[in-house]
Scaffold this motif. Structure first.
Motif, PDB file in Angstrom:
ATOM      1  N   ILE A 162      28.905   9.147 -19.535  1.00  0.00           N
ATOM      2  CA  ILE A 162      28.741   8.384 -17.859  1.00  0.00           C
ATOM      3  C   ILE A 162      27.471   8.963 -17.971  1.00  0.00           C
ATOM      4  CG2 ILE A 162      31.469   8.304 -17.554  1.00  0.00           C
ATOM      5  CD1 ILE A 162      31.257  10.775 -16.378  1.00  0.00           C
ATOM      6  N   PRO A 163      26.887   8.419 -16.675  1.00  0.00           N
ATOM      7  CA  PRO A 163      25.309   8.627 -16.239  1.00  0.00           C
ATOM      8  C   PRO A 163      25.300   9.950 -15.798  1.00  0.00           C
ATOM      9  CG  PRO A 163      26.491   6.578 -15.139  1.00  0.00           C
ATOM     10  CD  PRO A 163      27.321   7.343 -15.451  1.00  0.00           C
ATOM     11  N   VAL A 164      23.817  10.633 -16.562  1.00  0.00           N
ATOM     12  CA  VAL A 164      24.061  11.846 -15.839  1.00  0.00           C
ATOM     13  C   VAL A 164      22.679  12.050 -15.067  1.00  0.00           C
ATOM     14  CG1 VAL A 164      22.528  14.266 -17.190  1.00  0.00           C
ATOM     15  CG2 VAL A 164      24.470  12.411 -18.097  1.00  0.00           C
ATOM     16  N   ILE A 165      22.560  13.100 -13.939  1.00  0.00           N
ATOM     17  CA  ILE A 165      21.637  13.000 -12.556  1.00  0.00           C
ATOM     18  C   ILE A 165      21.635  14.814 -12.570  1.00  0.00           C
ATOM     19  CG2 ILE A 165      21.809  13.088 -10.128  1.00  0.00           C
ATOM     20  CD1 ILE A 165      24.782  11.144 -10.080  1.00  0.00           C
ATOM     21  N   ALA A 166      19.753  14.991 -12.766  1.00  0.00           N
ATOM     22  CA  ALA A 166      19.848  16.012 -13.194  1.00  0.00           C
ATOM     23  C   ALA A 166      19.555  16.231 -11.953  1.00  0.00           C
ATOM     24  CB  ALA A 166      18.393  15.932 -14.167  1.00  0.00           C
ATOM     25  N   ALA A 167      19.413  18.117 -11.487  1.00  0.00           N
ATOM     26  CA  ALA A 167      18.913  18.720 -10.238  1.00  0.00           C
ATOM     27  C   ALA A 167      18.740  19.916 -10.345  1.00  0.00           C
ATOM     28  CB  ALA A 167      20.294  19.054  -9.640  1.00  0.00           C
ATOM     29  N   GLY A 168      17.786  20.145  -9.952  1.00  0.00           N
ATOM     30  CA  GLY A 168      17.695  21.753 -10.332  1.00  0.00           C
ATOM     31  C   GLY A 168      15.914  21.197 -10.399  1.00  0.00           C
ATOM     32  N   GLY A 169      14.377  21.739  -9.658  1.00  0.00           N
ATOM     33  CA  GLY A 169      13.481  21.704 -10.516  1.00  0.00           C
ATOM     34  C   GLY A 169      13.060  20.238 -10.142  1.00  0.00           C
ATOM     35  N   ILE A 170      13.998  19.685  -9.067  1.00  0.00           N
ATOM     36  CA  ILE A 170      13.042  18.184  -8.729  1.00  0.00           C
ATOM     37  C   ILE A 170      11.947  18.454  -7.661  1.00  0.00           C
ATOM     38  CG2 ILE A 170      13.321  16.177  -9.135  1.00  0.00           C
ATOM     39  CD1 ILE A 170      14.922  17.172 -11.327  1.00  0.00           C
ATOM     40  N   GLY A 171      11.089  19.123  -7.565  1.00  0.00           N
ATOM     41  CA  GLY A 171      10.755  19.474  -6.099  1.00  0.00           C
ATOM     42  C   GLY A 171       9.432  17.777  -5.470  1.00  0.00           C
ATOM     43  N   ASP A 172       8.891  17.016  -7.017  1.00  0.00           N
ATOM     44  CA  ASP A 172       8.242  15.905  -7.347  1.00  0.00           C
ATOM     45  C   ASP A 172       8.104  14.389  -7.927  1.00  0.00           C
ATOM     46  OD1 ASP A 172       6.603  16.463  -8.962  1.00  0.00           O
ATOM     47  OD2 ASP A 172       5.257  17.809  -7.797  1.00  0.00           O
ATOM     48  N   GLY A 173       7.576  13.227  -7.471  1.00  0.00           N
ATOM     49  CA  GLY A 173       7.914  12.478  -8.415  1.00  0.00           C
ATOM     50  C   GLY A 173       7.554  12.849  -9.882  1.00  0.00           C
ATOM     51  N   ARG A 174       7.633  13.812 -10.616  1.00  0.00           N
ATOM     52  CA  ARG A 174       6.630  14.089 -11.901  1.00  0.00           C
ATOM     53  C   ARG A 174       8.016  14.745 -12.308  1.00  0.00           C
ATOM     54  NH1 ARG A 174       1.684  18.186 -10.616  1.00  0.00           N
ATOM     55  NH2 ARG A 174       2.930  18.592  -8.830  1.00  0.00           N
ATOM     56  N   ALA A 175       8.910  15.379 -11.537  1.00  0.00           N
ATOM     57  CA  ALA A 175      10.177  15.728 -12.253  1.00  0.00           C
ATOM     58  C   ALA A 175      10.946  14.757 -11.687  1.00  0.00           C
ATOM     59  CB  ALA A 175      10.484  17.018 -11.491  1.00  0.00           C
ATOM     60  N   ILE A 176      10.824  13.900 -11.303  1.00  0.00           N
ATOM     61  CA  ILE A 176      12.259  12.750 -11.570  1.00  0.00           C
ATOM     62  C   ILE A 176      11.716  11.703 -13.279  1.00  0.00           C
ATOM     63  CG2 ILE A 176      12.719  10.810 -10.148  1.00  0.00           C
ATOM     64  CD1 ILE A 176      11.933  11.288  -7.608  1.00  0.00           C
ATOM     65  N   ALA A 177      10.261  11.834 -12.584  1.00  0.00           N
ATOM     66  CA  ALA A 177      10.113  11.109 -14.199  1.00  0.00           C
ATOM     67  C   ALA A 177      10.560  11.971 -15.649  1.00  0.00           C
ATOM     68  CB  ALA A 177       8.324  10.617 -14.624  1.00  0.00           C
ATOM     69  N   ALA A 178      10.419  13.079 -15.457  1.00  0.00           N
ATOM     70  CA  ALA A 178      10.630  14.066 -16.625  1.00  0.00           C
ATOM     71  C   ALA A 178      12.180  14.261 -16.429  1.00  0.00           C
ATOM     72  CB  ALA A 178      10.175  15.466 -16.101  1.00  0.00           C
TER      73      ALA A 178
END
Lengths: 451, 451
Positions: A162-178
């Motif tokens: 199922i889809p996994v949503i990343a949390a922790g360390g997502i402070g800006d768009g670079r982390a979203i892309a990562a």
């Protein structure tokens, strides 16, 4: 990404963190109105407060929002019922196993997204009727696990279907892309929303987040088995020291922590526990929830698709509807009725990656696109109109265009018969003709804008 | 990415971690021969051992390699001299401030890449003559800092003007791609190389890494101010428990740790400290260093550029030289002399991102590329030859191709006059003609393959 948005009925794949005492109807509605999924955090509050907040949020937004249930709360069973009765779109759960409630929620149409911090727990809940999983790394603020986002997310992605949503360390768009690279379908963001204008915490709390640098947080409570990340303050330093003092009992430590978050929310700099993640150091100002979300996704798209990060493309952005990576000219100017476009091949462009491995050559079709974009100053633009290719004629590719080359296109209008434009163009690297041809396109009114 | 490779003279932007007692000349040479930057770890070894290993490595590889100096070692000043005398290509440094040695190394042509765990330290060393910085997150194995890779890397990238190499949590290619998104120019990898066939540690150590899951590591030594991440074993569990026992002095704790890594390298399962990162759970088998590096970068490229992750494209890979993202057909078949190509628009393709925002339409030039690729079975292929567009004629775009559409191209050979091929093609979605036109291309011998 698209699928998660469709499933949740949101525009951007971003879920606001369920921050106890902090995430109320105002913040949740602001995030939902901005295209994310806002979350009301139940924390340790009674079920009646949660119901009031849900009803308030419904007056503030017509978009879907969710409730976060902290399963260790004494009120969690009652809140679980409220959520089902109020038909809240989504429930995120933390600090426990939501299994006892899952079937009832699913039957009421409530989508369930548990927060997990390990593969084993992810596998266990993924067997139930849950929509997605939030995998939260230890760089997050508040209650945390052991694994970092970078290590946790790919291991969870491999373990569940199922889809996994990343949390922790997502402070800006670079982390979203990562996070997308790690296999995540979306992100959950907490700390950044602490400084949302719609976030009702004390200004002291916001100021501390804005002033924080990279090493401003500390994880305490490891000895108790449920660590918490917060800003370094007199409270957290004291707690950390006491953890290593075996004359302090675990009960005393627990008592020390009780109520400290609420004090922070009310601005008590001495006794408050100012929960925040390690990305606090990236946060520099208050913004509206909408500004935060739009800035983050613009930055994510730039990281994912933008080879133009080395310069400001605003001028071209105003003329052409194309965006990275399909915006393939650097400059366009009108010179004596001729539309002149320019592009320098950097070598790292997406089209060189696969064309060809070990032998990078600008694809002919990309040269056509560059030539078409170069001709855009010959067109009479109207708002809500988009240019479409209608034809290519007598296109000749004479010489290869290679990394390091600067190609200059000169395009002339041959005729127009609205909405059709007929253009003749050529592209030179130095004195060498690389491409020439005739292009035609139509500038058509947008029939539909969809996200 | 390219720049870091050029600067260091390597093919892939990957540096092997400087693992004390583990990273010897054999491993370093294997990594360098495979296109990365191999590193000999000096650890606490005497300078004479380091010199011998450098000389041995020079016999095993003609590629550049480096030495990692653990600055707390009593031998570090002497080793610093050896590195300069032997003109080692690169030095990475850990556990301290390399400033006293930097000018001398730089004068001898040794490139310096310090390992940092915070922004302040990164800023300090970036003022000196250093080539790059390794920002190492706390998910790494061995000695670690507080910040995770996801939180640390972007904050360091914002703070310095030299390339930043991400370390910690880089277990496979997804994390390499993620590191690039965070702004890193390359990666450092330790744990994955523990199971390199060329790594001379005891089989017990390798087996433990392979058996590890996501929660198999633990960080100990936080109380001492220099935490170490290792696999959970009797040694590390005992150490962790003693940390919270204030009757155990810091000196006793330090003594407990001394020599434990060496015992692990020799296979002592009871008393060894088996240092490893949180990505141990991703590691499933022994491979050669070359296999590890190539697999990781293939996976990184797939994450960065490949929209074809949902299926096996091997058949087309054998026919066409195009690779993702410029491989834009799903299937190609020859039917009664007609080359038939097929593509289903997924909606997430790179070309839909910028064409156009909110209004995704397959660009006409991409339809031309699809049509050209669809015609590839009409060509007589020879090895080391690549097809180039020479012309496009009478191309007409009749209808838009949208997400969800499956477009089928039929291409017929009109004439050939080697190396030139002339093809007529058309593309239909259902019964609707979307594009038609004449293509010509030349299949030319590769003049040069460069990486």
């Amino acid at each position: 990404m698209t699928n998660l948005c469709n499933t949740l009925g949101i525009k951007y794949p971003i879920i606001q963190g369920g921050m106890a005492w902090i995430a109320d109807a105002t913040l949740a509605a602001a995030v939902s109105n901005a295209g994310g999924l806002g979350i009301i955090a139940a924390g340790n509050a009674p079920a009646s407060w949660v119901r009031d907040q849900i009803r308030l949020a419904k007056t503030l937004t017509s978009k879907p929002f969710g409730v976060n249930i902290m399963l260790m709360s004494p009120h969690s069973a009652e809140i679980a019922k409220v959520v089902a009765e109020e038909k809240v779109a989504v429930v995120t759960t933390g600090a426990g196993d939501p299994s006892p409630y899952i079937e009832n929620w699913a039957a009421c149409g409530v989508k369930i997204i548990p927060v997990v911090a390990s593969v084993a727990f992810a596998k266990r809940v993924a067997k139930k009727s849950v929509t997605a999983i939030i995998a939260e790394g230890s760089e997050a603020g508040g209650h945390i696990g052991d694994l970092t986002t970078m290590a946790l997310v790919p291991q969870v992605v491999d373990a569940v279907n199922i889809p996994v949503i990343a949390a922790g360390g997502i402070g800006d768009g670079r982390a979203i892309a990562a996070a997308f690279m790690l296999g995540a379908a979306g992100v959950q963001v907490g700390t950044r929303f602490l400084v949302a204008k719609e976030c009702n915490i004390h200004q002291n709390y916001k100021d501390k987040v804005i002033k924080a640098n990279d090493i401003s947080t500390i994880a305490t409570g490891k000895r108790l088995g449920h660590p918490v990340r917060a800003l370094k303050t007199p409270f957290s330093r004291n707690f950390f020291a006491k953890e290593y003092d075996s004359s302090v009992t675990n009960e005393e430590l627990e008592a020390l922590g009780a109520g400290a978050l609420k004090l922070a929310v009310d601005g008590d700099e001495e006794n408050g526990c100012f929960m925040a993640g390690q990305v606090a150091g990236l946060i520099t100002k208050e913004q509206t929830a909408a500004e935060i979300i739009e800035e983050m996704f613009a930055q994510a798209n730039a990281a994912l698709y933008n080879r133009h990060t080395d310069k400001d493309n605003n001028a071209i952005h105003k003329i052409l509807p194309h965006r990275e990576p399909m915006l393939v000219v650097d400059e366009i100017q009108l010179q004596d009725g001729i539309s002149v476009g320019k592009y320098t091949v950097r070598g790292s462009e997406f089209f060189l990656q696969g064309h060809f491995p070990g032998n990078p050559v600008v694809p002919g079709v990309i040269l056509c696109e560059m030539m078409a974009q170069s001709s855009c100053l010959l067109v009479d633009w109207e708002e809500n109109h988009t240019p479409y290719f209608t034809g290519l004629n007598k296109v000749r590719f004479k010489n290869k265009v290679l990394p390091g080359d600067t190609i200059i296109f000169k395009c002339e209008l041959i005729s127009k018969k609205q909405p059709f434009y007929f253009v003749k163009g050529s592209g030179y690297v130095g004195d060498t003709l690389c491409v020439s041809g005739e292009l035609s396109f139509a500038v058509l009114k947008n029939s539909k804008i969809s996200w």
